[in-house]
Scaffold this active site. Structure first.
Site, PDB file in Angstrom:
ATOM      1  N   ASP A   1      -3.700   2.615  -5.392  1.00 65.09           N
ATOM      2  CA  ASP A   1      -2.488   2.627  -4.582  1.00 65.09           C
ATOM      3  C   ASP A   1      -2.314   1.369  -3.734  1.00 65.09           C
ATOM      4  O   ASP A   1      -1.574   1.358  -2.757  1.00 65.09           O
ATOM      5  CB  ASP A   1      -2.493   3.853  -3.660  1.00 65.09           C
ATOM      6  CG  ASP A   1      -3.692   3.887  -2.714  1.00 65.09           C
ATOM      7  OD1 ASP A   1      -4.597   3.042  -2.888  1.00 65.09           O
ATOM      8  OD2 ASP A   1      -3.730   4.754  -1.834  1.00 65.09           O
ATOM      9  N   GLU A   2      -2.969   0.276  -4.128  1.00 56.82           N
ATOM     10  CA  GLU A   2      -3.000  -0.916  -3.283  1.00 56.82           C
ATOM     11  C   GLU A   2      -2.872  -2.179  -4.135  1.00 56.82           C
ATOM     12  O   GLU A   2      -3.559  -2.316  -5.148  1.00 56.82           O
ATOM     13  CB  GLU A   2      -4.330  -0.915  -2.514  1.00 56.82           C
ATOM     14  CG  GLU A   2      -4.467  -1.961  -1.455  1.00 56.82           C
ATOM     15  CD  GLU A   2      -5.809  -1.831  -0.743  1.00 56.82           C
ATOM     16  OE1 GLU A   2      -5.996  -2.537   0.252  1.00 56.82           O
ATOM     17  OE2 GLU A   2      -6.678  -1.026  -1.179  1.00 56.82           O
TER      18      GLU A   2
ATOM     19  N   ASP B   1       0.854  -1.185   0.000  1.00 53.87           N
ATOM     20  CA  ASP B   1       0.000   0.000   0.000  1.00 53.87           C
ATOM     21  C   ASP B   1       0.893   1.238   0.000  1.00 53.87           C
ATOM     22  O   ASP B   1       1.734   1.406   0.887  1.00 53.87           O
ATOM     23  CB  ASP B   1      -0.893  -0.011   1.244  1.00 53.87           C
ATOM     24  CG  ASP B   1      -2.056   0.966   1.133  1.00 53.87           C
ATOM     25  OD1 ASP B   1      -2.078   1.748   0.165  1.00 53.87           O
ATOM     26  OD2 ASP B   1      -2.936   0.948   2.016  1.00 53.87           O
TER      27      ASP B   1
END
Length: 391
Positions: A102-103, A9
């Protein structure tokens, strides 16, 4: 074979992107959003110290942290950097799932035979930071749930490995809020009967949980006990979503066609939000009675908002439908998709609009996509021969 699932993350992704190109923004309370009446898309740890959080009205955030600097988000930049990170990770692992902008989830099962999974993951994280300048945290465990919770506990700049024998000791003392599927309503329901830690939840009878929260009770019990069989789904970016309508009789009814397009835009925008997509390009397609087909497109700032997409689609239709000839087909497509969350990325939207969309989506989620809508789309045929397209 033992499973090895890593969750990665990017730390305060939007903030890190903005700071990457402006060193003067380091170390100060920072809010990413748009306008005094907008909402917080992301905020720095310095701002979080004062109670600022994502999706909070910016006016409220500035009352909590008056010294915070508000910076408008640049979703084109965010998308570009997310793509760079995706490529770096994808080149290094056998199976990668991109859960959001973003993960990421990485399935490294079996790689310990050649190279320690933890060391492999750590080197990928270091490469991401070296190549993009963005900080990233990760946790490595035996399934997606434990690794995701681990990443949350290790941030920022986290590096954590939770082996199978460590799962229960790691999870037990944590708040049930840490379980990904526990929202505010479920937390309040369980909290009222004294269930506040994962340990207490894991010891609850499954049938009792099912009676309290329905079919998700079993899944919640499994997660509390560190059980999750969900596979890492190989990443493939969706390119577009669309709808088309072929008229039973060719028509020149402008009002009906504009109403149809409005209804299509609203349904597709709801689908974007539900599946956590944002679009950057709107495409209108028309087919005349003589089968001549024309398309016209327009770029927009990344969005999943009905009002923006409907206005753009109708404007394109007005420009493309220039012949005084009957139409047999009208289509609408949203393309240039990226993962993103509606409530976090509408930098120009007001708090009132955000509340409206969230309320409408809750009604649609419960009663169906046609349960509520704008008057402009009321003439949109509910039972027509459409061609939903996914690419």
């Amino acid at each position: 074979m033992n499973h090895a699932i890593a969750h990665m993350d990017l730390d305060t992704f939007f903030v890190s992107c903005v700071r990457r190109d402006n060193s003067q923004l380091h170390g100060i309370p920072l809010i990413i959003g748009g306008g005094d009446r907008g909402v917080v898309a992301s905020c720095s740890y310095e701002a979080r110290y004062f109670g600022v959080r994502s999706a909070m009205p910016i006016r409220m955030a500035l009352k909590l942290c008056p010294d915070a600097k508000v910076v408008k988000g640049d979703y084109d930049m965010f998308s570009k950097l997310s793509h760079e990170v995706t490529e770096i990770i994808q080149q290094r692992v056998p199976v990668m799932e991109k859960a959001s902008i973003d993960e990421f989830y990485l399935d490294l099962s079996g790689m310990d035979k050649f190279f320690g999974c933890y060391q492999w993951t750590r080197e990928i994280a270091e490469e991401v930071t070296k190549e993009t300048g963005l900080p990233i945290s990760f946790a490595l465990s035996v399934n997606k749930t434990v690794s995701k919770i681990g990443t949350g506990e290790s941030k920022p700049h986290g590096r954590l490995e939770i082996k199978e024998t460590q799962i229960k000791p790691f999870l037990n003392p944590l708040s049930i809020r840490k379980i990904p599927m526990v929202g505010e309503t479920t937390f309040q329901l369980l909290s009222r009967i004294g269930i506040r830690t994962i340990k207490t939840l894991s010891e609850m009878p499954v049938l009792t949980l099912q009676q309290m929260i329905g079919k998700n009770g079993t899944e919640l019990w499994k997660k509390a006990n560190g059980i999750d069989e969900t596979p890492v789904i190989p990443y493939s970016e969706r390119k577009s979503i669309s709808k088309e309508h072929t008229f039973s009789d060719d028509t020149m009814d402008i009002f009906a066609m504009r109403s149809l397009i409005s209804g299509m835009a609203e349904q597709l925008a709801y689908q974007l939000r539900k599946e956590k997509w944002l679009t950057s390009t709107v495409v209108i397609k028309i087919r005349y009675a003589n089968f001549d087909t024309e398309t016209k497109q327009q770029k927009v700032a990344y969005t999943a908002a009905d009002h923006t997409l409907t206005k753009t689609a109708l404007g394109l239709f007005d420009k493309i439908y220039t012949r005084r000839m009957r139409l047999r087909l009208v289509g609408l497509r949203f393309t240039g998709l990226v993962h993103g969350s509606h409530q976090m990325n509408l930098f120009e939207d007001t708090e009132e609009l955000m509340n409206l969309y969230q309320t409408m989506d809750r009604i649609k989620n419960r009663f169906g996509s046609e349960a509520v809508g704008r008057a402009a789309g009321f003439h949109y045929p509910a039972k027509i021969s459409e061609s939903p397209q996914k690419a």
